[in-house]
Design an enzyme around this catalytic site. Sequence first.
Site, PDB file in Angstrom:
ATOM      1  CB  SER A 127      -1.147   0.370   1.288  1.00  0.00           C
ATOM      2  OG  SER A 127      -1.745   1.416   1.283  1.00  0.00           O
ATOM      3  CE  LYS A 182      -3.344  -2.070  -0.826  1.00  0.00           C
ATOM      4  NZ  LYS A 182      -3.131  -2.360  -1.647  1.00  0.00           N
ATOM      5  CG  HIS A 185      -4.702  -1.181   4.088  1.00  0.00           C
ATOM      6  ND1 HIS A 185      -4.580  -0.347   2.417  1.00  0.00           N
ATOM      7  CD2 HIS A 185      -4.005  -0.422   4.342  1.00  0.00           C
ATOM      8  CE1 HIS A 185      -4.314   0.613   2.360  1.00  0.00           C
ATOM      9  NE2 HIS A 185      -3.821   0.935   3.593  1.00  0.00           N
ATOM     10  CG  ASN A 186      -7.184  -1.121  -0.854  1.00  0.00           C
ATOM     11  OD1 ASN A 186      -5.931  -1.112  -0.477  1.00  0.00           O
ATOM     12  ND2 ASN A 186      -6.581  -1.251  -2.217  1.00  0.00           N
ATOM     13  CD  GLU A 189      -6.983   3.678   0.148  1.00  0.00           C
ATOM     14  OE1 GLU A 189      -6.498   2.448  -0.108  1.00  0.00           O
ATOM     15  OE2 GLU A 189      -7.717   3.747  -1.343  1.00  0.00           O
TER      16      GLU A 189
HETATM   17  P1  NAP Z   1       0.318  -1.236 -14.403  1.00  0.00           P
HETATM   18  O1  NAP Z   1       1.773  -0.474 -14.456  1.00  0.00           O
HETATM   19  O2  NAP Z   1      -0.217  -1.162 -15.336  1.00  0.00           O
HETATM   20  O3  NAP Z   1       1.667  -2.175 -14.616  1.00  0.00           O
HETATM   21  C1  NAP Z   1       1.576  -3.479 -15.428  1.00  0.00           C
HETATM   22  C2  NAP Z   1       2.318  -4.158 -14.913  1.00  0.00           C
HETATM   23  O4  NAP Z   1       1.926  -5.927 -15.422  1.00  0.00           O
HETATM   24  C3  NAP Z   1       3.218  -4.006 -16.835  1.00  0.00           C
HETATM   25  O5  NAP Z   1       4.341  -4.037 -16.021  1.00  0.00           O
HETATM   26  C4  NAP Z   1       2.791  -4.485 -17.751  1.00  0.00           C
HETATM   27  O6  NAP Z   1       3.623  -5.235 -18.328  1.00  0.00           O
HETATM   28  C5  NAP Z   1       2.854  -7.043 -17.066  1.00  0.00           C
HETATM   29  N1  NAP Z   1       2.050  -7.583 -17.310  1.00  0.00           N
HETATM   30  C6  NAP Z   1       0.803  -7.484 -17.818  1.00  0.00           C
HETATM   31  N2  NAP Z   1      -0.483  -7.734 -18.236  1.00  0.00           N
HETATM   32  C7  NAP Z   1       1.529  -9.340 -18.131  1.00  0.00           C
HETATM   33  C8  NAP Z   1       0.543 -10.530 -18.692  1.00  0.00           C
HETATM   34  N3  NAP Z   1       0.272 -11.174 -19.100  1.00  0.00           N
HETATM   35  N4  NAP Z   1       1.966 -11.000 -17.907  1.00  0.00           N
HETATM   36  C9  NAP Z   1       2.771 -10.476 -18.066  1.00  0.00           C
HETATM   37  N5  NAP Z   1       3.769  -9.528 -17.509  1.00  0.00           N
HETATM   38  C10 NAP Z   1       1.581  -8.698 -17.667  1.00  0.00           C
HETATM   39  O7  NAP Z   1       0.025  -1.179 -13.095  1.00  0.00           O
HETATM   40  P2  NAP Z   1       0.602  -1.200 -11.355  1.00  0.00           P
HETATM   41  O8  NAP Z   1       0.287  -0.265 -11.007  1.00  0.00           O
HETATM   42  O9  NAP Z   1       2.088  -0.803 -11.479  1.00  0.00           O
HETATM   43  O10 NAP Z   1       0.030  -2.592 -10.896  1.00  0.00           O
HETATM   44  C11 NAP Z   1       0.428  -3.458 -10.813  1.00  0.00           C
HETATM   45  C12 NAP Z   1      -0.015  -4.237  -9.681  1.00  0.00           C
HETATM   46  O11 NAP Z   1       0.199  -3.652  -8.219  1.00  0.00           O
HETATM   47  C13 NAP Z   1      -1.702  -4.187  -9.797  1.00  0.00           C
HETATM   48  O12 NAP Z   1      -1.852  -5.851  -9.153  1.00  0.00           O
HETATM   49  C14 NAP Z   1      -2.202  -3.277  -8.610  1.00  0.00           C
HETATM   50  O13 NAP Z   1      -3.714  -3.555  -8.800  1.00  0.00           O
HETATM   51  C15 NAP Z   1      -1.155  -3.236  -7.383  1.00  0.00           C
HETATM   52  N6  NAP Z   1      -1.242  -2.194  -7.171  1.00  0.00           N
HETATM   53  C16 NAP Z   1      -0.996  -0.685  -7.682  1.00  0.00           C
HETATM   54  C17 NAP Z   1      -1.060  -0.021  -6.596  1.00  0.00           C
HETATM   55  C18 NAP Z   1      -0.918   1.352  -7.266  1.00  0.00           C
HETATM   56  O14 NAP Z   1      -1.813   2.434  -6.356  1.00  0.00           O
HETATM   57  N7  NAP Z   1      -0.324   1.532  -8.559  1.00  0.00           N
HETATM   58  C19 NAP Z   1      -0.823   0.033  -5.411  1.00  0.00           C
HETATM   59  C20 NAP Z   1      -0.547  -1.342  -4.063  1.00  0.00           C
HETATM   60  C21 NAP Z   1      -0.490  -2.478  -5.358  1.00  0.00           C
HETATM   61  P3  NAP Z   1       3.272  -4.521 -20.265  1.00  0.00           P
HETATM   62  O15 NAP Z   1       3.045  -3.220 -19.980  1.00  0.00           O
HETATM   63  O16 NAP Z   1       4.838  -4.484 -21.116  1.00  0.00           O
HETATM   64  O17 NAP Z   1       1.867  -4.916 -20.401  1.00  0.00           O
END
Ligand code: NAP
Length: 471
Positions: A127, A182, A185-186, A189
């Site tokens: 988070s 988590k 937590h959300n 939130e």
């Molecule tokens: P993001 O920027 O959309 O990144 C997603 C990643 O996953 C990219 O590297 C993408 O690669 C890869 N991906 C997508 N499809 C795939 C596949 N089939 N095989 C392998 N890799 C794949 O998302 P993010 O914000 O970093 O979030 C990532 C995770 O963390 C999610 O589960 C999200 O819910 C969680 N999270 C996010 C936050 C936040 O504030 N953003 C906070 C806590 C947790 P390509 O772009 O090359 O497809």
Amino acid sequence: MKSNIAVIGMGVMGSCLALNMANHNFKVAVYNYTPDLTEAFVKNHPHDNITAFYDVKSLVEGMTRPRKFFIMVTAGKAVDSVIESLLPYLDKEDIIMDGGNSFFKDTQRRYEYVTSKGFKYFGVGVSGGEEGALNGPALMPGGNKESYKEIKEVLEAISAKAEDGKPCCTYIGENGAGHYVKMVHNGIEYADMQLIAEAYLLLKHVSGYENFQIADIFNEWNQGELNSFLIGITADIFKEKDDLGEGELVDKILDSAGQKGTGRWTSLAALEQGVNTSIMTSACNARNISSFYEKRQQLAESGLKKVLPVEIDADFVEDVRRSLYTAKIAAYAQGLALYKSASETYDWNLNLGDIASIFRAGCIIQARFLNNITNAYQQEPNLDNLIENEFFAEKVKNNQQCLRKIVAKAILAGVPVPAFANAISYIDGLSTKVVGANLIQAQRDYFGAHTYKRIDREGSFHHQWQKHFDR
Ligand code: NAP
């Protein structure tokens, strides 16, 4: 030199976490299933501690044992796909961590699957968004307990540190426990944000304060017992000018929010476990109704709503503040009750005081009053409901009249405050001897012979109900 840990997924969160690890002197391997993101990342963030890999075999070979993989990809099938791509190259004791927002039941399934192949698996709740991932998130690792010692150093190093210097990361429990924590937590939130939004509606649309005054009110609240990240950013938001026009930006933002993923999952899990999380659920429902934007505009103009005048006295702002604090206690009481139930259902042995303590920094719900929650569970580890603890019981006793007054005024004025209303109903429900279930049992027995229990003797009873009235 070989890498100590790999980050897989070079999206927003993976990139920030990789940099955070590298900045803490870990040798980090980075990999993405498509090369473009990795190339862009190492080009934009050259770092002595970061090595890029473009195929899974070289990635695995470039790491020290036991290998540690931190997957940060889109939740769902992408996680399964990354796990499958790793498995052929792993050795016993290698550890896969999933830091995305995976559903805890998927994590339970993956834990069983990866463990059955002889490897270790962790679902790590993360988070704090992008900023937290880079500078210190709150981390909730759940998985093979005996392997936690292998990942403890890196996770605790990159996590946020609370005021007392303690890392906002602790081992949570087996299999899906980290992602469950988590998820809730959300849910909390969601409730926190909705309660703050309702306080804003009361200040603006019941008592008529201007944005700059609301900014000052929230800023003042942030100096006291309501001090939290969300109250702090809310104060900032009301000061922010519109960059594309006159006035403040907040008034130009479309009044419509989505609800999906972890917030909704919390309510579904709560219903499944038979735990009341009405405040979190009302926050989901409030977002849901907000999304019917056009319909709301239309019905607001139709004359459907008839409101009554409301008297605004000198205590109004303080009453809203006390209501917000009391409702927040009720929301956290619901979240903690859900943790307690899950701990028993899934045999996780969750330490609720430790969980509250890791939320003290790095994450979205960080708040001063989490210290009071930790204290409450340190005093009474088996505390049944937070509002029974002396500190919180006193607050609820002293503030609940304000919450009653404020909810009544909002209803008279036709301003929807579902989270505030559910908070006082929850407090009343928990502290009321008769809640009407006697009538429900009578109805069930009347139409379905479902039987009922009596207050004056043991056993189950069925009654031959008489038809006294024509209908
Ligand atoms: P993001 O920027 O959309 O990144 C997603 C990643 O996953 C990219 O590297 C993408 O690669 C890869 N991906 C997508 N499809 C795939 C596949 N089939 N095989 C392998 N890799 C794949 O998302 P993010 O914000 O970093 O979030 C990532 C995770 O963390 C999610 O589960 C999200 O819910 C969680 N999270 C996010 C936050 C936040 O504030 N953003 C906070 C806590 C947790 P390509 O772009 O090359 O497809």
